[in-house]
Design a protein around this motif. Structure first.
Motif, short mmCIF file in Angstrom:
data_model
loop_
_atom_site.label_atom_id
_atom_site.label_comp_id
_atom_site.label_asym_id
_atom_site.label_seq_id
_atom_site.Cartn_x
_atom_site.Cartn_y
_atom_site.Cartn_z
N ILE A 190 46.07 39.96 39.99
CA ILE A 190 44.92 39.73 40.88
C ILE A 190 44.74 38.22 41.03
CG2 ILE A 190 42.46 40.11 41.25
CD1 ILE A 190 42.65 42.54 39.42
N ASN A 191 44.76 37.76 42.27
CA ASN A 191 44.64 36.32 42.55
C ASN A 191 45.65 35.50 41.75
OD1 ASN A 191 42.63 36.51 44.46
ND2 ASN A 191 40.96 36.13 43.01
N ASP B 63 46.08 44.17 44.52
CA ASP B 63 45.11 43.10 44.76
C ASP B 63 44.63 43.18 46.21
OD1 ASP B 63 43.74 40.74 45.05
OD2 ASP B 63 45.38 39.45 44.38
N VAL C 164 40.21 45.08 43.51
CA VAL C 164 41.36 45.97 43.49
C VAL C 164 41.19 47.04 44.56
CG1 VAL C 164 42.73 47.56 42.08
CG2 VAL C 164 41.62 45.60 41.00
#
Length: 348
Positions: free
Chosen positions: A98-99, A179, A185
């Motif tokens: 994520i990121n 992501d 999410v």
């Protein structure tokens, strides 16, 4: 024996006299958690990578005003999630990107909203923009069971979700977690599979990441086995086992890994207050032939959910931990060594 009988009496008092009593030969827990406000249902173990002795248990409190609760290995509640509307089962996975950062997650079903909820670990913060709807377009939804599959080849994480009611053949839906691009999410349906007897429901689901299998408990019928990877394009039911080994409901499933390919599958024999043990690797070279190895009486009453790890978690759990839900709003934590002794005795 006197101490064990006294412990059994305490459990009976806590859980009500209408339930089956704890057997006097039941395995005693190393730790019993602090009770939750409403109704425990399912636990998951999160291994702290920097110090496994500070690992955590995440458990569901199944109520309209429920949530996820986090315990330390002494059974003390250390955190609660935001309020959830009847969370049922929970599972943990590691390293969702994520990121650009790898984030460990806990994912639970939220039955009254027909969603799955996703939380980062160990802070237990929601990262799902209020939840992701599941079984969209279906008449029968009510999400209950969930297990997370991490594909070894690329680390992609999938959620396999079950429900209280549903048609045979597409009872389970599998979602790829990704992501969203904003720090949250999202989930995309990639597969619908899974047979159903129609006898009761399928709640307990467990995934073996290394061997690539998913197991689910078709209550009062048997334990079903499938491939976990949707890329196989193969929804063949590989096995149905445990059909004659249970008093009534097949419930929580935990997988204990002795090596990368061997170990045990433990399934809650709910009304008998025992766990039935099967060989993870199968029998006589057949990976889908799961014969009963042992039956372990435990202190838990009417157990719905369980989890296990082989990681050394310190002096109390040097060869891992087995945790199981019990009526009375608690989870019971067992030193794996004590489980192994009972398995070995019955295998001889």
């Amino acid at each position: 024996m006197k101490k064990l009988a006294f412990l059994s009496l305490l459990f009976l008092i806590a859980c009500g006299d209408k339930l089956a009593p704890v057997r006097e030969d039941a395995l005693r827990p190393t730790v019993v958690t602090q009770p939750l406000p409403h109704d425990t249902d399912d636990p998951a173990i999160w291994i702290r990578p920097t110090d496994p002795t500070k690992s955590l248990i995440i458990g569901t409190d199944k109520d309209t005003d429920g949530g996820l609760y986090m315990y330390d290995l002494d059974g003390k509640i250390i955190k609660k999630s935001e309020v959830l509307k009847r969370p049922n089962n929970v599972d943990v996975a590691y390293g969702l990107l994520i990121n650009g950062k790898k984030v460990d997650i806990a994912v639970t079903t939220e039955r009254e909203s027909n969603k799955i909820r996703i939380f980062s670990l160990p802070d237990l913060t929601a990262i799902d923009n209020g939840g992701i709807e599941v079984f969209v377009g279906e008449t029968e939804r009510d999400p209950m069971g969930i297990s997370l599959y991490t594909r070894p080849s690329d680390g992609v994480i999938f959620a396999i979700v079950g429900r209280k009611f549903g048609p045979s053949g597409t009872y389970l839906w599998q979602y790829q977690l990704t992501d969203s691009g904003d720090g949250s999410v999202s989930a995309t349906v990639v597969r619908k599979f899974g047979n159903f007897s129609g006898k009761k429901e399928i709640e307990a689901i467990a995934v073996d990441n290394e061997l690539g299998y998913v197991y689910c408990s078709d209550e009062q019928f048997g334990v079903r086995k499938y491939y976990a990877d949707p890329a196989k394009n193969d929804n063949t039911e590989l096995a149905i086992f445990g059909q004659k080994d249970f008093k009534s409901d097949h419930e929580g499933i935990a997988i204990y890994k002795k090596t990368a390919t061997t170990g045990y599958i433990l399934v809650s024999n709910q009304q008998a207050n025992t766990f039935i043990v099967y060989a993870r690797e199968g029998t006589n070279g057949n990976p889908n032939d799961h014969k009963m190895l042992a039956e372990i009486p435990t202190s838990t009453i009417e157990c719905d959910g369980a989890d296990a790890t082989n990681i050394n978690l310190g002096n109390k759990f040097p060869n891992g931990l087995f945790v199981a839900m019990s009526n009375g709003m608690t989870f019971h934590l067992y030193d794996w060594n004590e489980i192994q002794k009972l398995i070995d005795l019955q295998k001889k």
